[in-house]
Enzyme design. Structure first.
Site, PDB file in Angstrom:
ATOM      1  N   ASP A 104      -8.194 -46.101   4.381  1.00 18.45           N
ATOM      2  CA  ASP A 104      -9.289 -44.757   4.394  1.00 18.45           C
ATOM      3  C   ASP A 104     -10.767 -45.053   3.669  1.00 18.45           C
ATOM      4  O   ASP A 104     -10.171 -46.007   2.272  1.00 18.45           O
ATOM      5  CB  ASP A 104      -8.785 -43.554   3.643  1.00 18.45           C
ATOM      6  CG  ASP A 104      -6.922 -42.996   4.144  1.00 18.45           C
ATOM      7  OD1 ASP A 104      -7.089 -43.221   5.514  1.00 18.45           O
ATOM      8  OD2 ASP A 104      -6.433 -42.439   3.437  1.00 18.45           O
TER       9      ASP A 104
HETATM   10  N1  URA Z   1      -1.910 -44.185   3.631  1.00 19.34           N
HETATM   11  C1  URA Z   1      -2.964 -43.908   3.645  1.00 19.34           C
HETATM   12  O1  URA Z   1      -3.118 -42.424   3.359  1.00 19.34           O
HETATM   13  N2  URA Z   1      -4.216 -43.916   3.234  1.00 19.34           N
HETATM   14  C2  URA Z   1      -4.951 -45.769   3.511  1.00 19.34           C
HETATM   15  O2  URA Z   1      -6.164 -46.119   3.120  1.00 19.34           O
HETATM   16  C3  URA Z   1      -3.489 -46.329   3.717  1.00 19.34           C
HETATM   17  C4  URA Z   1      -2.264 -45.457   3.388  1.00 19.34           C
END
Ligand code: URA
Length: 232
Positions: A104
């Site tokens: 993310d």
């Molecule tokens: N899980 C999440 O919530 N975000 C990420 O970036 C990777 C795994």
């Protein structure tokens, strides 16, 4: 063997029509002789561009320390992306350099980038169960019974009908934990903690399989051998 104009364009040097001009200008040699024709075929090892061997003609595999604030999507409307950290020539390659799975915008840590689609498929396939380790801080104290819950293979995420695969949780502080997943569902770490009533405040990926970030600081990358994962 690849056509010279295609070789230059696919490696991100220039457009195909520019490549034709570069070749006509004698900037490209094959076995030490100026290329005769843009349609001439050659192996990258025979080619020099302005006297230099072609840039990573076999492909790229990079281990990046993803900083916060960048997305893994190529869509400009989603905001600044991780590819903006790479040299321009790599950003123009075809096939495109893309991330193996996604982190993310608000997650930092270990991210692999490649232009090798078999690698992307292999390493993101749930079948292969590559363990990915995250470190998270959350907004409330984590109860010890979260460890067996996450390990149980019964945790259901909001809106999904298949429970999460067993995941290893290690509590490292009242509001801090390491979580190792073998899947990569959308926002999985945040949603697993949300299912347990906690909001993730910070999230960082520490490991991908046997790989760790080592000395890389945010925004830096190092190259890995293309055959690192034994996929060709
Ligand atoms: N899980 C999440 O919530 N975000 C990420 O970036 C990777 C795994």
């Amino acid at each position: 063997m690849r056509r010279l104009d295609q070789l230059l364009a696919n490696l991100g040097y220039c457009s195909r029509s520019e490549a034709r001009a570069w070749i006509a200008d004698g900037r490209v040699t094959v076995d030490g002789e100026p290329a005769e024709d843009f349609g001439q075929k050659a192996r990258p090892a025979q080619v020099r561009i302005d006297g230099e061997p072609p840039d990573h003609p076999e492909g790229l595999l990079l281990l990046l320390h993803k900083p916060l604030g960048l997305v893994c999507s190529h869509e400009a409307r989603e905001g600044p992306n991780v590819y903006s950290l790479l040299p321009e020539r790599w950003r123009r390659r075809n096939p495109t350099v893309t991330s193996i799975g996604r982190l993310d915008k608000d997650t930092s840590g270990l991210l692999l980038l490649t232009d090798q689609s078999p690698l992307v498929h292999r390493l993101t396939s749930p079948k292969h169960k590559v363990p990915k380790r995250y470190r998270a801080t959350v907004d409330r104290d984590l109860p010890a019974d979260l460890v067996p819950l996450f390990a149980s293979g019964t945790l259901l995420l909001d809106g999904e009908k298949d429970p999460c695969a067993p995941a290893e949780l290690r509590l490292v502080g009242p509001r801090e934990a390491e979580l190792t997943l073998t899947e990569g569902r959308y926002h999985q770490v945040r949603r697993m903690f949300a299912a347990a009533g906690a909001t993730v405040l910070t999230l960082h990926r520490e490991r991908f399989g046997s790989l760790a970030l080592g000395d890389l600081t945010a925004g830096q990358w190092r190259e890995l051998p293309l055959d690192f994962f034994g996929v060709t």
